[in-house]
Design an enzyme around this catalytic site. Structure first.
Site, PDB file in Angstrom:
ATOM      1  N   SER A 141       0.865  -1.186   0.000  1.00 39.00           N
ATOM      2  CA  SER A 141       0.000   0.000   0.000  1.00 39.00           C
ATOM      3  C   SER A 141       0.894   1.226   0.000  1.00 39.00           C
ATOM      4  CB  SER A 141      -0.881   0.019   1.244  1.00 39.00           C
ATOM      5  OG  SER A 141      -1.479   1.305   1.407  1.00 39.00           O
ATOM      6  N   TYR A 155      -2.711  -1.049   9.878  1.00 38.73           N
ATOM      7  CA  TYR A 155      -2.674  -1.278   8.429  1.00 38.73           C
ATOM      8  C   TYR A 155      -1.330  -0.807   7.861  1.00 38.73           C
ATOM      9  CZ  TYR A 155      -4.145  -1.276   3.538  1.00 38.73           C
ATOM     10  OH  TYR A 155      -4.242  -1.512   2.185  1.00 38.73           O
TER      11      TYR A 155
HETATM   12  P1  NDP Z   1     -11.264  -6.007  -1.363  1.00 41.42           P
HETATM   13  O1  NDP Z   1     -11.688  -5.941   0.063  1.00 41.42           O
HETATM   14  O2  NDP Z   1     -12.085  -5.327  -2.387  1.00 41.42           O
HETATM   15  O3  NDP Z   1     -11.048  -7.540  -1.788  1.00 41.42           O
HETATM   16  C1  NDP Z   1     -10.276  -8.339  -0.927  1.00 41.42           C
HETATM   17  C2  NDP Z   1     -10.034  -9.690  -1.527  1.00 41.42           C
HETATM   18  O4  NDP Z   1      -9.201 -10.421  -0.594  1.00 41.42           O
HETATM   19  C3  NDP Z   1     -11.282 -10.505  -1.718  1.00 41.42           C
HETATM   20  O5  NDP Z   1     -11.101 -11.359  -2.817  1.00 41.42           O
HETATM   21  C4  NDP Z   1     -11.365 -11.296  -0.414  1.00 41.42           C
HETATM   22  O6  NDP Z   1     -12.006 -12.564  -0.510  1.00 41.42           O
HETATM   23  C5  NDP Z   1      -9.900 -11.548  -0.136  1.00 41.42           C
HETATM   24  N1  NDP Z   1      -9.648 -11.759   1.287  1.00 41.42           N
HETATM   25  C6  NDP Z   1      -9.873 -10.898   2.310  1.00 41.42           C
HETATM   26  N2  NDP Z   1      -9.542 -11.491   3.476  1.00 41.42           N
HETATM   27  C7  NDP Z   1      -9.118 -12.745   3.168  1.00 41.42           C
HETATM   28  C8  NDP Z   1      -8.674 -13.839   3.934  1.00 41.42           C
HETATM   29  N3  NDP Z   1      -8.580 -13.769   5.275  1.00 41.42           N
HETATM   30  N4  NDP Z   1      -8.320 -14.975   3.290  1.00 41.42           N
HETATM   31  C9  NDP Z   1      -8.403 -15.067   1.936  1.00 41.42           C
HETATM   32  N5  NDP Z   1      -8.837 -14.065   1.158  1.00 41.42           N
HETATM   33  C10 NDP Z   1      -9.192 -12.905   1.775  1.00 41.42           C
HETATM   34  O7  NDP Z   1      -9.770  -5.405  -1.380  1.00 41.42           O
HETATM   35  P2  NDP Z   1      -8.934  -4.737  -2.564  1.00 41.42           P
HETATM   36  O8  NDP Z   1      -9.104  -5.485  -3.808  1.00 41.42           O
HETATM   37  O9  NDP Z   1      -9.180  -3.288  -2.535  1.00 41.42           O
HETATM   38  O10 NDP Z   1      -7.448  -4.948  -1.984  1.00 41.42           O
HETATM   39  C11 NDP Z   1      -6.571  -5.953  -2.447  1.00 41.42           C
HETATM   40  C12 NDP Z   1      -5.194  -5.677  -1.864  1.00 41.42           C
HETATM   41  O11 NDP Z   1      -4.773  -4.353  -2.238  1.00 41.42           O
HETATM   42  C13 NDP Z   1      -5.146  -5.714  -0.343  1.00 41.42           C
HETATM   43  O12 NDP Z   1      -3.926  -6.286   0.084  1.00 41.42           O
HETATM   44  C14 NDP Z   1      -5.200  -4.241   0.042  1.00 41.42           C
HETATM   45  O13 NDP Z   1      -4.618  -4.003   1.296  1.00 41.42           O
HETATM   46  C15 NDP Z   1      -4.415  -3.627  -1.084  1.00 41.42           C
HETATM   47  N6  NDP Z   1      -4.672  -2.203  -1.279  1.00 41.42           N
HETATM   48  C16 NDP Z   1      -5.910  -1.756  -1.681  1.00 41.42           C
HETATM   49  C17 NDP Z   1      -6.113  -0.407  -1.853  1.00 41.42           C
HETATM   50  C18 NDP Z   1      -7.415   0.167  -2.292  1.00 41.42           C
HETATM   51  O14 NDP Z   1      -7.554   1.409  -2.292  1.00 41.42           O
HETATM   52  N7  NDP Z   1      -8.396  -0.620  -2.697  1.00 41.42           N
HETATM   53  C19 NDP Z   1      -5.037   0.580  -1.594  1.00 41.42           C
HETATM   54  C20 NDP Z   1      -3.803  -0.013  -1.181  1.00 41.42           C
HETATM   55  C21 NDP Z   1      -3.641  -1.351  -1.042  1.00 41.42           C
HETATM   56  P3  NDP Z   1     -13.578 -12.763  -0.162  1.00 41.42           P
HETATM   57  O15 NDP Z   1     -14.296 -12.121  -1.302  1.00 41.42           O
HETATM   58  O16 NDP Z   1     -13.800 -14.230  -0.106  1.00 41.42           O
HETATM   59  O17 NDP Z   1     -13.828 -12.078   1.120  1.00 41.42           O
END
Ligand code: NDP
Length: 246
Positions: A141, A155
Site C-alpha cells: 500500500s 494497516y
Molecule cells: P477487497 O476488500 O475489495 O477484496 C479483498 C479480496 O481479498 C477478496 O477477494 C477477499 O475474498 C480476499 N480476502 C480478504 N480477506 C481474506 C482472507 N482472510 N483470506 C483469503 N482471502 C481474503 O480489497 P482490494 O481489492 O481493494 O485490496 C486488495 C489488496 O490491495 C489488499 O492487500 C489491500 O490491502 C491492497 N490495497 C488496496 C487499496 C485500495 O484502495 N483498494 C489501496 C492499497 C492497497 P472474499 O471475497 O472471499 O472475502
C-alpha cells in the site's frame, strides 16, 4: 506467443477487487490461474468460469489467509492441479481503521496474520515449485510509506512490513533467478475503498491526478512484473497511487 503462456499463477484474495483484476489480466497473458478467497464462493466460481473462456485453466480455492496451513494447502493444490507454480501474487489483505487507543491485541493478531504472515507462508510454500524465472509479487500500500489519515496504525505497519519482507526474500532468491517485488497501490475503487465512500474526497484531495485508480491499473503493473520483461527487477517497490504520496 502470449507473455505468460505455459505459466501458472496463484493470486490470493482473487474473488473481488484488485485480485480479480490481476487474475483476469494474467489469464489474458496466457497463464493458468488459481485464486483463493475467504467468503465469496459465488464470485470466485464466476470468475473461474470467465477465465476459462480465455482458453486457460483456472481453479478457485477457499483458503483463509489468516490460517498459514490453509495458505500452504492452496499453494500445493495449485501446483498439483495446474501443473506447477511460476507466479505467486500475495494480494489478499484487510484494512480496519480506528484510533490506536481503540485497537486491540486481537486486531493486531488478525491484521498481521492476513497481511504479513500469509505473505510469508504463501511464499515459503511456493519455494519448492518456483524455478528460474519465478515471480513473487506482494501487494502492499502507498500507506506503507506515508500515513496521511488517522486510524491506520496497524494497516500501515502491516504494509510497511512487506517492504522488508520483499527485500529480504529478493536477496535470498536472486541466486535462483526468482524475483520478488512489491506493488504499493494508492486509492483504488474496490469494495475495500469505494470511490464514492465517506473518505473518498479526502483521498482525492491528496492526489496529483485527483481520481481513484482502477483495479486494472494495478493489474497492468503486476502483469509487467510477472512477465519476462521485468527479469532484472527485484527487491523493488512500485508506488501506483495517482500521485498521493508525492
Ligand atoms: P477487497 O476488500 O475489495 O477484496 C479483498 C479480496 O481479498 C477478496 O477477494 C477477499 O475474498 C480476499 N480476502 C480478504 N480477506 C481474506 C482472507 N482472510 N483470506 C483469503 N482471502 C481474503 O480489497 P482490494 O481489492 O481493494 O485490496 C486488495 C489488496 O490491495 C489488499 O492487500 C489491500 O490491502 C491492497 N490495497 C488496496 C487499496 C485500495 O484502495 N483498494 C489501496 C492499497 C492497497 P472474499 O471475497 O472471499 O472475502
Amino acid at each position: 506467443m502470449k507473455n505468460l503462456a505455459n505459466k501458472t499463477a496463484l493470486v490470493t484474495g482473487g474473488s473481488r477487487g484488485i485480485g480479480a483484476a490481476i487474475a483476469k489480466r494474467l489469464a489474458r497473458e496466457g497463464a493458468n490461474v488459481a485464486i483463493t478467497y475467504q467468503a465469496s464462493a459465488e464470485k470466485a466460481t464466476a470468475l473461474v468460469k470467465e477465465i476459462e473462456q480465455l482458453g486457460v485453466k483456472s481453479i478457485a480455492i477457499q483458503a483463509d489467509s489468516a490460517d498459514p496451513l490453509a495458505v500452504k494447502k492452496a499453494v500445493d493444490q495449485t501446483a498439483r492441479e495446474l501443473g506447477g507454480l511460476d507466479i505467486l501474487v500475495n494480494n489478499a489483505g484487510i484494512a480496519a481503521y480506528k484510533d490506536v487507543s481503540e485497537m486491540t491485541i486481537e486486531d493486531f493478531d488478525l491484521i498481521t496474520a492476513v497481511n504479513i504472515r500469509a505473505v510469508f507462508a504463501g511464499s515459503h510454500a511456493a519455494l519448492p515449485y518456483l524455478k528460474k524465472g519465478g515471480r513473487i509479487i506482494n501487494i502492499g500500500s502507498c500507506q506503507a510509506e506515508r500515513m496521511p489519515t488517522p486510524g491506520g496504525t496497524l494497516y500501515a505497519m502491516s504494509k510497511s512490513a512487506l517492504i522488508g519482507l520483499t527485500k529480504g526474500m529478493a536477496r535470498d532468491l536472486g541466486k535462483k533467478g526468482i524475483t520478488v517485488n512489491a506493488v504499493h497501490p494508492g486509492p483504488i475503487d474496490t469494495d475495500m475503498n469505494p470511490a464514492n465512500g465517506p473518505h473518498a474526497d479526502f483521498q482525492r484531495s491528496l492526489m496529483a491526478l485527483s481520481a481513484f485508480g482502477t483495479a486494472d491499473d494495478i493489474a497492468g503493473l503486476v502483469s509487467y512484473l510477472a512477465g519476462p520483461e521485468s527479469g532484472y527487477v527485484t527487491g523493488a517497490g512500485f508506488v501506483i497511487d495517482g500521485g498521493t504520496n508525492i
